[in-house]
Each structure stands twice: as C-alpha cells, then as structure tokens.
Design a protein around this motif. Structure first.
Motif, PDB file in Angstrom:
ATOM      1  N   ASN A   1     -53.057 -55.600 -19.112  1.00  4.95           N
ATOM      2  CA  ASN A   1     -52.947 -54.920 -20.402  1.00  4.95           C
ATOM      3  C   ASN A   1     -53.462 -53.488 -20.301  1.00  4.95           C
ATOM      4  O   ASN A   1     -54.220 -53.149 -19.392  1.00  4.95           O
ATOM      5  CB  ASN A   1     -53.781 -55.659 -21.456  1.00  4.95           C
ATOM      6  CG  ASN A   1     -53.205 -57.034 -21.779  1.00  4.95           C
ATOM      7  OD1 ASN A   1     -52.326 -57.528 -21.093  1.00  4.95           O
ATOM      8  ND2 ASN A   1     -53.708 -57.631 -22.833  1.00  4.95           N
TER       9      ASN A   1
ATOM     10  N   GLY B   1     -54.912 -52.786 -25.158  1.00  6.37           N
ATOM     11  CA  GLY B   1     -54.792 -54.237 -25.246  1.00  6.37           C
ATOM     12  C   GLY B   1     -53.367 -54.727 -25.196  1.00  6.37           C
ATOM     13  O   GLY B   1     -53.118 -55.902 -24.914  1.00  6.37           O
TER      14      GLY B   1
ATOM     15  N   PRO C   1     -49.622 -55.118 -23.523  1.00  4.90           N
ATOM     16  CA  PRO C   1     -49.286 -55.301 -22.102  1.00  4.90           C
ATOM     17  C   PRO C   1     -49.140 -53.959 -21.365  1.00  4.90           C
ATOM     18  O   PRO C   1     -48.738 -52.963 -21.977  1.00  4.90           O
ATOM     19  CB  PRO C   1     -47.944 -56.034 -22.159  1.00  4.90           C
ATOM     20  CG  PRO C   1     -47.945 -56.733 -23.474  1.00  4.90           C
ATOM     21  CD  PRO C   1     -48.693 -55.834 -24.408  1.00  4.90           C
TER      22      PRO C   1
HETATM   23  C1  LIG Z   1     -53.161 -58.859 -23.224  1.00  5.77           C
HETATM   24  O1  LIG Z   1     -51.968 -58.798 -23.987  1.00  5.77           O
HETATM   25  C2  LIG Z   1     -51.437 -60.050 -24.324  1.00  5.77           C
HETATM   26  C3  LIG Z   1     -50.098 -59.807 -25.004  1.00  5.77           C
HETATM   27  O2  LIG Z   1     -50.218 -58.870 -26.020  1.00  5.77           O
HETATM   28  C4  LIG Z   1     -52.402 -60.792 -25.219  1.00  5.77           C
HETATM   29  O3  LIG Z   1     -51.900 -62.059 -25.515  1.00  5.77           O
HETATM   30  C5  LIG Z   1     -53.733 -60.904 -24.496  1.00  5.77           C
HETATM   31  O4  LIG Z   1     -54.689 -61.455 -25.360  1.00  5.77           O
HETATM   32  C6  LIG Z   1     -54.217 -59.540 -24.016  1.00  5.77           C
HETATM   33  N1  LIG Z   1     -55.403 -59.694 -23.213  1.00  5.77           N
HETATM   34  C7  LIG Z   1     -56.438 -58.880 -23.332  1.00  5.77           C
HETATM   35  C8  LIG Z   1     -57.579 -59.139 -22.402  1.00  5.77           C
HETATM   36  O5  LIG Z   1     -56.476 -57.969 -24.127  1.00  5.77           O
END
Ligand SMILES: *[C@@H]1O[C@H](CO)[C@@H](O)[C@H](O)[C@H]1NC(C)=O
Ligand SMILES: *[C@@H]1O[C@H](CO)[C@@H](O)[C@H](O)[C@H]1NC(C)=O
Ligand SMILES: *[C@@H]1O[C@H](CO)[C@@H](O)[C@H](O)[C@H]1NC(C)=O
Ligand SMILES: *[C@@H]1O[C@H](CO)[C@@H](O)[C@H](O)[C@H]1NC(C)=O
Ligand SMILES: *[C@@H]1O[C@H](CO)[C@@H](O)[C@H](O)[C@H]1NC(C)=O
Ligand SMILES: *[C@@H]1O[C@H](CO)[C@@H](O)[C@H](O)[C@H]1NC(C)=O
Length: 347
Positions: A72, A85, A87
């Motif tokens: 992310n 946060g 992707p």
């Molecule tokens: C990363 O992004 C995904 C999709 O948006 C999300 O589900 C996940 O919680 C995120 N992880 C972090 C560590 O922010």
C-alpha cells in the motif's frame, strides 16, 4: 534513393495505422499536467490510451527499476489524488484508464506490462509507449542515462515496444491547474502530439511504429504560442553536457555543474550520422530535436573496436569466435545465472 522512393510509395498506398494502443508513462508523476494534456490529445484523436505512471515525482531515476516493498501507499499519491493506505498500484478515482504505481518510471513500465495489462486489459498490447512530456529537456547521452523519462522509454524498448521520450521546457503544473489551451503544459502536449502524430500516420496498418530495439528522443524548446517550432533531425551527441562535481569548501558538500569546456567523451560520434546537429544545439536554437537511438550500446564494428579487443586477445578462450560451432557462441544447454551488480545491491 531507390529504397526511399519505394518506401514512400509503399507508405502512400498502404492504409495507415488508425487507432493505436498507446501506453503512457513519465517521471514527474501521474498527476502531471504535461502528461494529462498529451493523454487528452491522443484520446481525442481516437487512440486507446492507458497511463501507468509513478505515484510521486520520480525524476532523475534513469533506468533504475525499483519496486515498492509495501503493498500500500505509505503516503498520499501526488496532489493527494489517492490517499495513503490505498494499494501501491491502482487507478485515479476520476479516470480508470489512469494508473499509478509507487515505483520508478522503469518499474512502472514493467508493472504496466506484467501486471496491469495482463490482469485488467487481457489482449491489449501496446503499439507504442510514450513517456512525458517531461518538465525540462533531456538532452545528450549523459542525461539519457539519468532521466526517468528516458528510463521509462528504454525499458519499453527493451521489451520490444516502440517508444518515444518527450521532454519540454515548461515547469511543473498539476493537471487540474491546466485550465486553457495556451497554458505551457497544453502547448508542450500539442508540440509533442505533432511529432507523435507524424510517426503514427507514417506507419502502415499492421506494421511497427519503430524497428525492434529503436527509440526516439524528442526535446521541445520553450514555447510562447501554439506555432510549431522547426523540427530538426538530430543526434544525441554533439554539444552535449555532462557533469562536473562542484565542491563547496564551506559546507564540504558537492553539487553538480555542467563541465566546461564541453567534454569530448560525451560528444564522441561513432554511430549514426555524425553530420547531424546535436539535440542540445537544436533546442538551444529554438528547434524541436528528434533523435533516433537504439539500445544496442555495443561499439560499432570499426578498427577502434578491433584495436580494443586486440588488447585482451590473449585472454579470449579458443572458440570464442562468432563462427565457431563448437565454441562459446553455440547456446549452452543450460543458461547459467550470472551474478550482476544488482544482486550485490539487493543483498
Ligand atoms: C492496504 O490496502 C488494502 C486495500 O485497500 C486494505 O484492505 C488494507 O487494509 C491496506 N493495508 C494497510 C496496512 O493499510
Ligand atoms: C475528481 O473527482 C472528485 C470526486 O468525484 C471531484 O470532487 C473532483 O473535482 C474531481 N477532480 C477532477 C480534477 O476532475
Ligand atoms: C493550483 O493552482 C492554485 C491556484 O493558482 C494554487 O493555489 C495551487 O497551489 C495549485 N496546485 C498545485 C498542486 O500546484
Ligand atoms: C491561460 O492560463 C494561463 C496560465 O494559467 C494564464 O496565464 C492565461 O491568462 C490563461 N489564458 C486565458 C485566455 O484564460
Ligand atoms: C494524421 O492522420 C489523421 C487521421 O487520418 C489526420 O486527421 C491527420 O490530419 C494526419 N496528420 C498529419 C500530420 O498528417
Ligand atoms: C565469420 O564469418 C564471416 C563470414 O563468413 C567472416 O567475414 C568473419 O571474418 C568470420 N569471423 C570470425 C571471427 O571468424
């Protein structure tokens, strides 16, 4: 002459390529006004255009292919278009054809080819890759190796995709701040488009825009209106710049400067037409330079090269000649993985 005439005849008879699949990238970030203006022009002309470009400013990365170690974004993408946060690879919430990736320009080229296209656009293969237009020119062999715009370009060429690097002389602007057709970013895009359009129009349906291993470096001078400056056939070497390390005695740090007088090394001409003006000279005199490069960086087959090889002739093992059927050149049954500088870097 005969070849040229025949080619011209062929071009005028065969239908020209109409709508191309065009993959765009840059090093200034996916929110760049220059990038988005050219994207709009290409789409308006009927091409199928996808952007996969860095999530943030990635100038000066050259051909470095650096992938994010996080899934992310650890901070927001350029101009807060996408929040932290989200992707590390994704699309602009306002345009699903505009992708960002949190990596270098060359990494974006590879992520486009090996992730975005196969997963989200199966069957869509780029006919042409474009990088830029960059904020600022990218002139000469030294900058060629430094520029992320060029890095994105020669990464595409390395993957057998015809590619054009475009660099202009305007300064950075967010895409949403380009509000009219006389904005420098709009002018840079228009001049870029004029060159790209010629390449496309001169390509017959079903044939490649450029031969395998070929790329184009286009540089655009400062523009005050939408009159197209003279477009000049040019070469990378010739009045090109390279760096000098400038030491600050007080701070005890270095910065870069342009070496004076111009260095002979960066301007040596061995390949191509040495009578063409250098692209640096062309842009300094108000022209748009169009240089052709190949990523075959081998020295040409001239006496100098033979002389260089001759110095280490005794080291070469018997059978290293090209024509040997028993020797090294016959493909080994199993390719051995070679240690490269990058392996050391990764350790
Ligand atoms: C990363 O992004 C995904 C999709 O948006 C999300 O589900 C996940 O919680 C995120 N992880 C972090 C560590 O922010
Ligand atoms: C992008 O989309 C958001 C939400 O729909 C909107 O508020 C914003 O104005 C859009 N920005 C641009 C530049 O189109
Ligand atoms: C866009 O333009 C506005 C108004 O000139 C300016 O305040 C803002 O900083 C600009 N945004 C960016 C990201 O450059
Ligand atoms: C177009 O945009 C430029 C740069 O923002 C500005 O200087 C100029 O006044 C604008 N022109 C028109 C006709 O709105
Ligand atoms: C390129 O081809 C298009 C579509 O046929 C045409 O509209 C355009 O005028 C051509 N441009 C040039 C510079 O020849
Ligand atoms: C390989 O063969 C070509 C053509 O037969 C010849 O001109 C060349 O000198 C040979 N090269 C070597 C290294 O033997």
């Amino acid at each position: 002459m005969k070849v040229a005439t025949t080619l011209a005849a062929a071009l005028s008879l065969a239908p020209t390529a109409t709508a191309l699949n065009i993959l765009m990238n840059n090093d200034d970030g996916f929110g760049s006004g220059n990038l988005r203006e050219l994207y709009k022009l290409l789409k308006a002309a009927g091409h199928d255009v996808l952007i996969v470009a860095p999530a943030t400013q990635q100038s000066g990365q050259g051909g470095r292919s650096d992938f994010s170690t996080y899934a992310n974004l650890t901070s927001p993408a350029q101009y807060d278009i996408v929040p932290a946060g989200a992707p590390a690879v994704g699309t602009d919430p306002n345009d699903s054809s505009i992708w960002y990736y949190n990596g270098t320009p060359a990494a974006c080229t590879f992520v486009a080819l090996d992730y975005v296209l196969p997963r989200y656009y199966p069957g869509w293969t780029p006919d042409l890759a474009l990088a830029g237009p960059n904020y600022g020119t990218n002139l000469g062999p030294f900058v060629y190796s430094l520029s992320g715009t060029l890095g994105a370009t020669y990464a595409a060429v390395s993957r057998s995709i015809p590619a054009i690097a475009l660099s202009a002389s305007n300064s950075a602007v967010a895409y949403f701040n380009v509000t009219n057709a006389t904005h420098p970013a709009a002018l840079a895009a228009k001049a870029s488009y004029a060159v790209v359009e010629q390449f496309i129009n001169a390509t017959t349906e079903g044939s490649a825009v450029l031969p395998l291993g070929y790329g184009i470096n286009v540089n655009i001078p400062e523009l005050s209106d939408d009159t197209l400056p003279p477009v000049v056939k040019s070469r990378l070497t010739g009045e090109a710049e390279t760096d000098v390390a400038v030491y600050d005695e007080d701070k005890k740090t270095f910065t870069w400067g342009n070496v004076r007088p111009l260095a002979a090394g960066v301007n040596a001409c061995y390949n191509g037409d040495c009578s063409l003006p250098g692209e640096t000279y062309v842009v300094a005199n108000g022209g748009i330079s169009v240089s052709v490069f190949t990523i075959d960086y081998d020295a040409p087959s001239v006496p100098y090269t033979e002389m260089v090889f001759a110095k280490v002739e005794s080291l070469f093992s018997a059978g290293s000649g090209r024509n040997d059927t028993e020797g090294y050149q016959t493909k080994p049954a199993q390719k051995k993985r070679m240690m490269t500088g990058r392996d050391v870097y990764r350790m």
